[in-house]
Design an enzyme around this catalytic site. Structure first.
Site, mmCIF file in Angstrom:
data_model
loop_
_atom_site.group_PDB
_atom_site.id
_atom_site.type_symbol
_atom_site.label_atom_id
_atom_site.label_comp_id
_atom_site.label_asym_id
_atom_site.label_seq_id
_atom_site.Cartn_x
_atom_site.Cartn_y
_atom_site.Cartn_z
ATOM 1 N N TYR A 1 0.846 -1.204 0.000
ATOM 2 C CA TYR A 1 0.000 0.000 0.000
ATOM 3 C C TYR A 1 0.877 1.248 0.000
ATOM 4 O O TYR A 1 0.951 1.979 -0.954
ATOM 5 C CB TYR A 1 -0.967 -0.014 1.185
ATOM 6 C CG TYR A 1 -1.982 1.110 1.114
ATOM 7 C CD1 TYR A 1 -3.095 0.996 0.292
ATOM 8 C CD2 TYR A 1 -1.814 2.289 1.843
ATOM 9 C CE1 TYR A 1 -4.026 2.020 0.199
ATOM 10 C CE2 TYR A 1 -2.737 3.317 1.757
ATOM 11 C CZ TYR A 1 -3.834 3.187 0.938
ATOM 12 O OH TYR A 1 -4.743 4.209 0.836
ATOM 13 N N SER B 1 -6.424 1.008 -4.515
ATOM 14 C CA SER B 1 -6.530 2.431 -4.222
ATOM 15 C C SER B 1 -5.151 3.077 -4.355
ATOM 16 O O SER B 1 -4.552 3.047 -5.431
ATOM 17 C CB SER B 1 -7.133 2.642 -2.827
ATOM 18 O OG SER B 1 -7.552 3.966 -2.647
ATOM 19 N N ASP C 1 -17.632 3.686 -8.058
ATOM 20 C CA ASP C 1 -16.531 4.143 -7.201
ATOM 21 C C ASP C 1 -16.437 5.661 -7.292
ATOM 22 O O ASP C 1 -15.955 6.207 -8.281
ATOM 23 C CB ASP C 1 -15.208 3.507 -7.641
ATOM 24 C CG ASP C 1 -14.089 3.755 -6.634
ATOM 25 O OD1 ASP C 1 -14.259 4.623 -5.756
ATOM 26 O OD2 ASP C 1 -13.041 3.095 -6.730
ATOM 27 N N HIS D 1 -15.818 1.595 -4.129
ATOM 28 C CA HIS D 1 -14.386 1.507 -3.827
ATOM 29 C C HIS D 1 -14.050 0.247 -3.033
ATOM 30 O O HIS D 1 -12.889 -0.119 -2.920
ATOM 31 C CB HIS D 1 -13.965 2.756 -3.054
ATOM 32 C CG HIS D 1 -12.492 3.001 -3.063
ATOM 33 N ND1 HIS D 1 -11.769 3.155 -4.226
ATOM 34 C CD2 HIS D 1 -11.587 3.100 -2.054
ATOM 35 C CE1 HIS D 1 -10.498 3.362 -3.938
ATOM 36 N NE2 HIS D 1 -10.358 3.317 -2.621
#
Length: 704
Positions: free
Chosen positions: A474, A554, A638, A673
């Protein structure tokens, strides 16, 4: 939007079906427009700008055509259904949340196994169980979810919010908890909001003005705090904060004793102002605690006028301080629990403070009283992630969860008076943890920084370089990746795969400095950390480039997009999910401008523009390069990271890809999302992802 692009018809090839053999995919032809933007004298072409219009018929036809090609390809993978069936089997177990008391009832969430949404149940004092709210009845396909519930102090009323199709926009309903009948009108157009009651008269919530244009992609950047008085129309709701002070994110909560309204305001995802208002005095002023965005600070609890505050002000790893509400400015703060070398994430319950410290991404918990005295170290069931311990002051029993990559999340009851933990709910998952091993290693990144990574796999795995491996990361927004069990990862490992998670800079694993080391003009550190993780796995024979997939969602989707465009040779498969992929325009959609603390924007300066353009995935796909087999995933609803990011990236890859590796985009319908996604949607999506990865590695499931 350029009018010539709006009027552009897609070629008839949009209806072409995918060829079913590897290397013979015929992608839909994506027309190119003539949009050009000028950044500090540099011209940048944006040929797929028309795909940003989520309301156009042209975009809808493109989405339909791309999905036809993608699902035709996925359908011909021989073991796709085998993976899906096993995922359904493994997911089909009862899940029960920690209970919480409100009024005369004890509430808890339960899922029988494959229910699309978990159901909110309750028990009365006799132990009789009944359904309180069943989100599975909100829509036929299970894509409307229950996104939040807030009760009054007496427990006589509840306000709950729903999300439709995964959108961040919410509707809020109020019901009488005894009769379950609706009270007052339904609130609409609520976004990024909690619900906090003041007695049973009304509640505070936050939202934006409804944007002009598409509600799923138009910019929203002035958040306001409202008070809704029960029995009055929403149009009469009073603005409490955010009318004169333009802020992108505003939130509020009422303290447990109903004495104070605490307001937090921010313009980005890092740093907040903090205010307090005395609700016991009519027309009391809003008092400033923090008047800038340099720190992250919130109020944990209060004892009368004594405030207990968690902050990283002069403490990058966080500390807890106290202040008096009459003059709560930082110069008057007193340390209660000082900063340590480990990152602190505190909670309160039963009149105690539970200081959860992160030590190399795993949990260590200490219990303190409100005078800052250490009561005990909480003995956890093992090495992993613990969360919870929160509750009201009068609770005699608290609850926490414990998990790691091979241990399904188990809920424990905790007696804060004695420190005794007992298993409250242990899930019966058809997965033998004893057959697996999870090991933490430290590897060296490009600039010499040591990075932790946890590698999990079957114990009988041979380090021969031929193991299908998913490397996940991430690296942003101060978010920490801590060990947790996942059905999807369990299926992957059952089938002989390795699951590796790298704790990259940009995250919160080592506090503010670790976060800042992966932001703005230091963002390349994050990609370098990820690349070094892949190189470690290859060098140590866990896998090889032919068997490596990189994955992230993301901000992690950006990570995958940047890594695969910088080092396309390093991996066989790339799996960017709901990614931030157009770094020159991300801040022009919905609340994207609030991400500027991590990214900077192309409008900040010529230097920042050049830096962003240098790694923006959409702008770094090159003609004639063989990119890894890529499955881009996104959702048509999203409105956090708009799907245009994924659309434009997929279009660039399909137009420029060299060689046989497929480049596909899977666009979920009535999906956002990620939050609130139905079990059915998750099983189908993750099955497709794993089937795609194995198929393109030339591997297949090897479940014993």
């Amino acid at each position: 939007m350029n009018k010539t692009i709006l009027g552009m018809a897609l070629a008839c090839s949009l209806s072409m079906n995918a060829q079913t053999q590897k290397g013979e995919i015929r992608y839909p032809e994506t027309k190119k427009g003539n949009q050009t933007d000028d950044y500090f004298g540099t011209k940048v072409q944006d040929p797929y700008r028309w795909l940003e219009d989520d309301r156009s018929a042209e975009t809808a036809e493109w989405v339909k055509a791309e999905n036809e090609v993608t699902f035709a390809y996925l359908k011909q993978i021989p073991f796709r259904e085998e993976i899906k069936n096993r995922m359904q089997q493994l997911w089909n177990y009862e899940r029960i949340s920690a209970p919480f008391k409100e009024g005369n009832y004890t509430y808890y969430y339960k899922n029988d196994g494959l229910q699309n949404q978990s159901v909110l149940y309750r028990r009365d004092v006799t132990g009789a169980e009944e359904v309180f709210l069943d989100p599975n009845t909100f829509s036929k396909d299970g894509t409307t979810s229950l996104s939040g519930v807030s009760f009054t102090k007496k427990g006589d009323l509840a306000a709950y919010s729903i999300s439709e199709g995964g959108s961040d926009w919410r509707k809020v309903f109020v019901i009488d908890t005894e009769t379950k009948k609706l009270v007052g009108e339904t609130l609409v157009d609520v976004k990024f909001s909690g619900i906090s009651w003041k007695d049973s008269d009304g509640f505070y919530y936050s939202s934006y003005e409804k944007p002009t244009g598409s509600e799923l992609s138009a910019k929203t950047d002035q958040h306001k705090l409202y008070y809704h008085k029960l029995g009055t129309p929403q149009k009469d709701d009073k603005v409490i904060f955010g009318d004169k002070q333009k802020r992108r994110y505003v939130g509020a909560n009422v303290t447990e004793d109903q004495k104070y309204l605490v307001i937090s305001a921010a313009n980005s995802t890092s740093g907040n102002e903090l205010y307090i208002k005395d609700l016991t005095k009519a027309n009391s002023p809003i008092v400033t605690i923090i008047d800038n965005f340099d720190t992250d600070t919130h109020i944990l609890d209060n004892e009368g006028t004594r405030l207990i505050i968690a902050t990283n002000y002069n403490a990058p790893n966080n500390r807890i301080v106290t202040a008096d509400a009459s003059n709560p400015v930082p110069s008057k703060w007193k340390d209660l629990i000082p900063e340590t070398k480990n990152v602190l994430s505190p909670s309160t319950g039963s009149g105690y403070i539970f200081a959860e410290y992160m030590k190399d991404a795993v949990s260590d918990v200490e219990q303190y009283d409100y005078n800052g005295k250490l009561v005990r170290n909480v003995e956890l069931p093992g090495i992993g992630s613990a969360g919870g311990f929160g509750g009201k002051k009068d609770e005699k029993t608290l609850y926490y969860s414990f998990t790691n990559y091979i241990t399904p999340g188990t809920i424990y009851s905790y007696n804060p008076a004695t420190g005794e933990s007992k298993v409250y709910q242990k899930p019966k998952v058809d997965f033998n943890s004893d057959d697996y091993v999870s090991k933490q290693v430290f590897y060296t990144s490009k600039d010499g920084t040591k990075i932790p990574m946890i590698i999990t796999h079957r114990k009988d795995l041979k380090l021969n370089g031929h193991n299908p491996t998913i490397l996940y990361g991430y690296g942003g927004f101060n978010i920490s990746l801590t060990p947790s069990f996942s059905i999807t990862n369990a299926v992957w490992m059952e089938n002989g795969g390795i699951y590796a998670v790298a704790n990259l800079r940009g995250g919160g694993e080592y506090g503010k400095e670790w976060h800042d080391a992966g932001t703005k003009t230091h963002k390349q550190n994050v990609f370098d950390d990820f690349i070094a993780a892949a190189e470690y796995l290859i060098a140590n024979n866990y896998t090889s480039s032919d068997y490596l997939a990189i994955s992230g969602g993301s901000n992690g989707g950006l990570l995958v997009g940047a890594t695969m465009t910088q080092r396309p040779d390093l991996m066989k498969v790339a799996l960017p999910a709901v990614g931030v992929l157009d770094m020159l325009r991300y801040h022009t959609f919905t609340a994207g401008a609030g991400w500027a603390y991590d990214y900077g924007t192309a409008e900040d300066s010529a230097e920042m523009f050049e830096y962003l353009k240098g790694y923006s995935p959409v702008h770094n796909v090159k003609e004639g390069v063989q990119y890894p087999a890529t499955l881009v995933t996104t959702g048509d609803h999203d409105d956090r990271v708009v799907p245009a990011h994924s659309f434009k990236f997929a279009a660039q890859l399909q137009a420029k890809q060299k060689g046989p590796n497929p480049v596909l985009i899977r666009i979920g319908v009535n999906a956002g999302h990620g939050a609130g996604k139905s079990i059915t949607q998750m099983i189908e999506e993750y099955s497709d992802i794993q089937a795609f990865a194995l198929y393109n590695m030339g591997a297949e499931p090897k479940r014993k």
